[in-house]
Each structure stands twice: as C-alpha cells, then as structure tokens.
Design a protein around this motif. Structure first.
Motif, PDB file in Angstrom:
ATOM      1  N   SER A  19     -26.994  46.329   4.362  1.00  0.00           N
ATOM      2  CA  SER A  19     -25.675  47.014   4.409  1.00  0.00           C
ATOM      3  C   SER A  19     -25.803  48.277   5.487  1.00  0.00           C
ATOM      4  O   SER A  19     -26.924  48.679   5.697  1.00  0.00           O
ATOM      5  N   PRO A  20     -24.805  48.686   6.221  1.00  0.00           N
ATOM      6  CA  PRO A  20     -24.925  49.749   7.258  1.00  0.00           C
ATOM      7  C   PRO A  20     -25.119  51.313   6.568  1.00  0.00           C
ATOM      8  O   PRO A  20     -24.908  51.305   5.465  1.00  0.00           O
ATOM      9  N   ARG A  45     -24.819  55.409   7.672  1.00  0.00           N
ATOM     10  CA  ARG A  45     -24.332  56.249   8.691  1.00  0.00           C
ATOM     11  C   ARG A  45     -25.214  57.591   8.371  1.00  0.00           C
ATOM     12  O   ARG A  45     -25.030  58.264   7.419  1.00  0.00           O
ATOM     13  N   THR A 102     -24.215  55.013  13.241  1.00  0.00           N
ATOM     14  CA  THR A 102     -24.069  53.826  12.148  1.00  0.00           C
ATOM     15  C   THR A 102     -25.265  52.965  12.612  1.00  0.00           C
ATOM     16  O   THR A 102     -25.323  52.187  13.692  1.00  0.00           O
ATOM     17  N   PHE A 103     -26.199  52.586  11.547  1.00  0.00           N
ATOM     18  CA  PHE A 103     -27.144  51.797  11.718  1.00  0.00           C
ATOM     19  C   PHE A 103     -26.746  50.394  11.131  1.00  0.00           C
ATOM     20  O   PHE A 103     -26.362  50.260  10.134  1.00  0.00           O
ATOM     21  N   ARG A 104     -26.942  49.468  11.823  1.00  0.00           N
ATOM     22  CA  ARG A 104     -26.544  48.058  11.237  1.00  0.00           C
ATOM     23  C   ARG A 104     -27.031  47.671  10.052  1.00  0.00           C
ATOM     24  O   ARG A 104     -26.658  46.776   9.227  1.00  0.00           O
ATOM     25  N   ASN A 105     -28.212  48.176   9.613  1.00  0.00           N
ATOM     26  CA  ASN A 105     -28.960  47.748   8.500  1.00  0.00           C
ATOM     27  C   ASN A 105     -30.008  48.960   8.178  1.00  0.00           C
ATOM     28  O   ASN A 105     -30.174  49.715   8.852  1.00  0.00           O
ATOM     29  N   GLY A 127     -32.599  47.515  12.298  1.00  0.00           N
ATOM     30  CA  GLY A 127     -31.384  48.312  12.351  1.00  0.00           C
ATOM     31  C   GLY A 127     -31.692  49.711  13.437  1.00  0.00           C
ATOM     32  O   GLY A 127     -30.681  50.111  14.000  1.00  0.00           O
ATOM     33  N   GLY A 132     -28.256  45.359  20.173  1.00  0.00           N
ATOM     34  CA  GLY A 132     -27.569  45.765  18.953  1.00  0.00           C
ATOM     35  C   GLY A 132     -28.168  46.571  17.928  1.00  0.00           C
ATOM     36  O   GLY A 132     -27.723  47.165  17.032  1.00  0.00           O
ATOM     37  N   ALA A 133     -29.581  47.080  18.298  1.00  0.00           N
ATOM     38  CA  ALA A 133     -30.137  48.241  17.475  1.00  0.00           C
ATOM     39  C   ALA A 133     -29.930  49.577  17.906  1.00  0.00           C
ATOM     40  O   ALA A 133     -29.872  50.005  19.248  1.00  0.00           O
ATOM     41  N   LEU A 142     -26.331  38.638  11.827  1.00  0.00           N
ATOM     42  CA  LEU A 142     -27.721  39.392  12.498  1.00  0.00           C
ATOM     43  C   LEU A 142     -28.176  38.876  13.725  1.00  0.00           C
ATOM     44  O   LEU A 142     -28.603  39.222  14.448  1.00  0.00           O
TER      45      LEU A 142
END
Length: 358
Positions: free
Chosen positions: A6-7, A9, A14-17, A51, A93-94, A346
C-alpha cells in the motif's frame, strides 16, 4: 491490498509501497564522485519493485568519509554525478533518497575489500578524524575533539549537502545518526565525554542531531521528507537504550524529521548482539510506541510474508531491507507475488511474462 504494497505519503512524496532499500556503502567512488557502478546498483532496485531506494552513506565533508572510496555531496561535481542516477531510478517508478553522513571517529578507514584494515595512514591518503571527545574506536586512530567552531561547521555542511541533494533531484534525505558515526558518537555517553553544552545530559548529547535536522529542514523547505536513522541500542553496558533514543526521536520530529529509521549498535567493538531474522524489529516497535513517531524497521527481513507481518503487528510503518536486495535485486517483485499482488501493480511490463501467481 497488503499493507506492504500500500502507498505511504510523507509530506509531498508518495511512495508506491513500503518495501524499501536501505543505504548500503559500495566503497566504489573516487574523490566522492559516484559512477556507473552506483548507477546500475541503484537503478536495478527500482526495476525490482522498491518503493524507496536510499543511496549509501554520503559524506557531507571530505573528512566525514568512512573510507577514501565513499561517495560525497560536498561539491557540485558530486551533485552533478548523482543527477543521472536519480533520474534512472525515477524512470523506473521508485522514489530515491540519500543518506547524509559524517563518520566521525570511524572515518579514514580501509574499505572492507581492501588489502588492509584499520585506519588509513596519512601517507596512504588518510586524514585526521574528529569526534565529540578524543576517544578512539577500538583499533582505530585517536580522533580530535571538535571545538565549537568545528561543530558549527558540521551543521552547516549537512545543510549544504542537503541543498545539493535536492538540486540533484533526490526525493528524500536521511540524516545518519546511527552505527557509531559522528552524530551517534555525540548522542551516546560511551563516546561523548564532554562537560560543555554538547555533553552530559541526553538533551545536550542529542543537540547536534537535532540541530542538524533543524538546519536541513530550514535549507530544503517543507516539501522534502527527512528521515533520521538512529541506533536504538548500543548493545553495551552504560550505552544508549531504546528509551533514550525514543526521546531523541521526539526531539528530531519536532525539529522537522518525518520518520525514524531504527537500527542498532555500531558504536563500540565490544557490543553484544543476538542476530537472527527480524532481530531489530523489537527496537523499532519500542521507539514507535514511546515516541509516537512513524518508524521503519530493518534487520534480516527476507520475505514478503515476514515484512507484511511486521506492518500488520504495528511494529513499523515501513520496511527497510539491505542484503536481501543484494541477493535478489527483484526482491520487491518476489515479495509482491508472495502476497498475491497482481503483476500489473508493480512488475515492469518488460518482465510480466515471468510473473507467476503466488
């Protein structure tokens, strides 16, 4: 969705995971400048599903390097060399951060795969180390105790390095106050023997870390997340315990930090640790409980199920792993598959054909 994927923030990021790459020194730079090794090393973790990736302990001044082969951010050439590395991580994406560091009395040492150990002599490129007190780490050369002007210079150097990091595009800054390096040396009574305003009480001993956090926050503004890595225990009689570090963590948060990265030890050679899977997680849980601050846990975390359990138990808000990412640069993809996350959530499209439902 699992908690792990889950993200999260922090401020404007905001970190994707919540499965992150901890800083790991590569001892592969020249004159503090990162190179192609660092580029490939860090970008691969973004392809592998991390993430957040935090680049290695990066010295804010030349004398703050652990070894002559550490990376730095004390000049603009180093800043410019970091920029394409940051861009490569972003393209995959990180988010990417950098750990700002000063090695203190553990500076000017040989890197782990050198043909020597201990302090690097001056005639072989070494330099005078500094510390809160003229007390050596066992087996290393005696440091010079910093005076008031030297302490002020350290604070200014962290702020200047933070500015260069943000200008290079880093999303996150981590202040290194763990593992026996300078800020930790000030914090612990085992290495800080001062009798002035920088020693004695816990508040005095924590002052340098708090001042550094405050200076970094003032330099980079309100948008950039700032983490602080603490060693929650010195694992030695008379040293720091989690209750001390939780108090310091509260002061760091009040000064502008956003999350506490909880590790342990590194201050003295006679430390006594029992090492096993998740061995530092209880420290993270305790600091989180006592401080009320968001924390990241680290320490032999090797599977998605283990990381998810730590989050579900409320021991941490994010997970840092280190050597597991070295063993498997696609640890994030593997962990996501273990936890039943869909491939498209992912996996890079180039890799999806290798996905196997968990």
């Amino acid at each position: 969705m699992s908690l792990l994927f889950s993200p999260l923030r922090l401020r404007e990021t905001t970190f994707r995971n919540r499965l992150w790459v901890a800083p790991m020194c590569q001892y592969s730079a020249e004159e503090g400048v990162p190179n192609d090794w660092h580029h490939v090393h860090l970008a691969q973790f973004a392809s592998g599903g991390a993430g957040l990736i935090v680049a290695e302990a990066t010295a804010v001044v030349p004398e703050g390097r652990i070894s002559p082969r550490d990376t730095g951010l004390w000049n603009d050439a180093q800043r410019d060399a970091w920029r394409p590395i940051v861009e490569a991580v972003h393209a995959r994406g990180a988010a990417v951060g950098v750990q700002l560091a000063h090695a203190g009395r553990k500076a000017s040492t040989w890197w782990p795969f050198a043909d020597a150990s201990g302090t690097v002599p001056a005639e072989q490129g070494g330099w005078q180390s500094v510390a809160p007190s003229a007390v050596a780490y066992e087996g290393f050369a005696e440091p010079r105790a910093l005076d008031e002007a030297g302490i002020a210079d350290v604070v200014a150097a962290f702020a200047a390095a933070a500015r260069r990091a943000v200008d290079a595009g880093f999303d996150v800054l981590e202040v290194h106050a763990a593992h026996g390096y300078l800020l930790h040396e000030f914090l612990s009574p085992l290495s800080n023997r001062r009798t002035d305003a920088w020693g004695g009480s816990l508040e005095n001993r924590a002052r340098l870390t708090v001042d550094v956090v405050r200076a970094v926050r003032a330099e980079v503004g309100d948008a950039v997340p700032v983490l602080v890595r603490f060693s929650a225990s010195d694992a030695a009689p008379g040293g720091l315990e989690p209750e001390d570090v939780a108090e310091a963590a509260r002061w760091a948060i009040a000064a502008g930090a956003d999350l506490i990265d909880v590790s342990s030890a590194g201050l003295v050679a006679h430390q006594q640790l029992t090492i096993g899977p998740g061995y530092q997680v209880p420290y993270a849980a305790r600091v989180r409980e006592l401080s009320g601050a968001p924390v990241a846990a680290v320490g032999i975390i090797t599977s998605g199920a283990q990381a998810e359990r730590i989050l579900q138990d409320g021991a941490a808000d994010a997970i840092f792993a280190a050597r597991e990412w070295l063993r498997d640069p696609h640890f994030g993809l593997r962990a996501a598959t273990e936890l039943g996350e869909p491939a498209e959530a992912l996996w890079p499209p180039q890799y999806v054909r290798a996905h196997r439902p968990g």
